[in-house]
Design a protein around this motif. Structure first.
Motif, PDB file in Angstrom:
ATOM      1  N   LYS A  93       0.847  -1.189   0.000  1.00  0.00           N
ATOM      2  CA  LYS A  93       0.000   0.000   0.000  1.00  0.00           C
ATOM      3  C   LYS A  93       0.884   1.242   0.000  1.00  0.00           C
ATOM      4  O   LYS A  93       1.934   1.275   0.644  1.00  0.00           O
ATOM      5  N   ALA A  94       0.456   2.269  -0.717  1.00  0.00           N
ATOM      6  CA  ALA A  94       1.262   3.479  -0.894  1.00  0.00           C
ATOM      7  C   ALA A  94       1.594   4.162   0.430  1.00  0.00           C
ATOM      8  O   ALA A  94       2.664   4.761   0.575  1.00  0.00           O
ATOM      9  N   GLU A  95       0.682   4.069   1.400  1.00  0.00           N
ATOM     10  CA  GLU A  95       0.910   4.764   2.670  1.00  0.00           C
ATOM     11  C   GLU A  95       1.848   4.021   3.623  1.00  0.00           C
ATOM     12  O   GLU A  95       2.213   4.549   4.663  1.00  0.00           O
ATOM     13  N   LEU A  96       2.268   2.810   3.261  1.00  0.00           N
ATOM     14  CA  LEU A  96       3.166   2.031   4.110  1.00  0.00           C
ATOM     15  C   LEU A  96       4.609   2.142   3.648  1.00  0.00           C
ATOM     16  O   LEU A  96       4.891   2.309   2.456  1.00  0.00           O
ATOM     17  N   LEU A  97       5.515   2.024   4.582  1.00  0.00           N
ATOM     18  CA  LEU A  97       6.934   1.998   4.243  1.00  0.00           C
ATOM     19  C   LEU A  97       7.254   0.718   3.489  1.00  0.00           C
ATOM     20  O   LEU A  97       6.640  -0.322   3.709  1.00  0.00           O
ATOM     21  N   ASP A  98       8.220   0.793   2.608  1.00  0.00           N
ATOM     22  CA  ASP A  98       8.674  -0.369   1.842  1.00  0.00           C
ATOM     23  C   ASP A  98      10.159  -0.565   2.148  1.00  0.00           C
ATOM     24  O   ASP A  98      11.018  -0.007   1.463  1.00  0.00           O
ATOM     25  N   ARG A 149       9.991   0.945  -5.100  1.00  0.00           N
ATOM     26  CA  ARG A 149       9.004   0.127  -4.397  1.00  0.00           C
ATOM     27  C   ARG A 149       9.064  -1.271  -4.998  1.00  0.00           C
ATOM     28  O   ARG A 149       9.161  -1.425  -6.207  1.00  0.00           O
ATOM     29  N   ASP A 172      -1.960  -3.960  -2.053  1.00  0.00           N
ATOM     30  CA  ASP A 172      -3.026  -3.752  -3.033  1.00  0.00           C
ATOM     31  C   ASP A 172      -2.749  -4.605  -4.257  1.00  0.00           C
ATOM     32  O   ASP A 172      -1.596  -4.722  -4.693  1.00  0.00           O
TER      33      ASP A 172
END
Length: 83
Positions: A11-16, A38, A74
């Protein structure tokens, strides 16, 4: 035989953290072209028979329940591919 490709990303809002590690390695190698990286997953499902809307709907359900963790990932793409 057609192959159905499922792409899953964090998900874009999580750190990778894996992406951050690769971005750091690229910077250490002298590449300043990339501001971030990412990392996701790609699944290739080979299918016997024609790919129709029913098959794609089944793959969508499989992708959302088995191939990804809905809390942190996602499903960003499902498509038939001619590999």
């Amino acid at each position: 035989m057609p192959t159905i490709v499922v792409e899953v990303m964090p998900k874009a809002e999580l750190l990778d953290p894996q992406g951050k590690a690769v971005a750091g390695a690229l910077a250490r190698l002298g590449s300043s072209t990339f501001s971030s990286v990412r990392i996701g997953k790609r699944f290739e499902l080979t299918f016997d028979g024609p790919v129709d809307d029913a098959v794609l709907a089944e793959v969508k359900d499989i992708a959302e329940t088995l191939l990804s963790n809905a809390v942190i990932e996602d499903v960003v793409g499902i498509h038939a591919d001619a590999l």
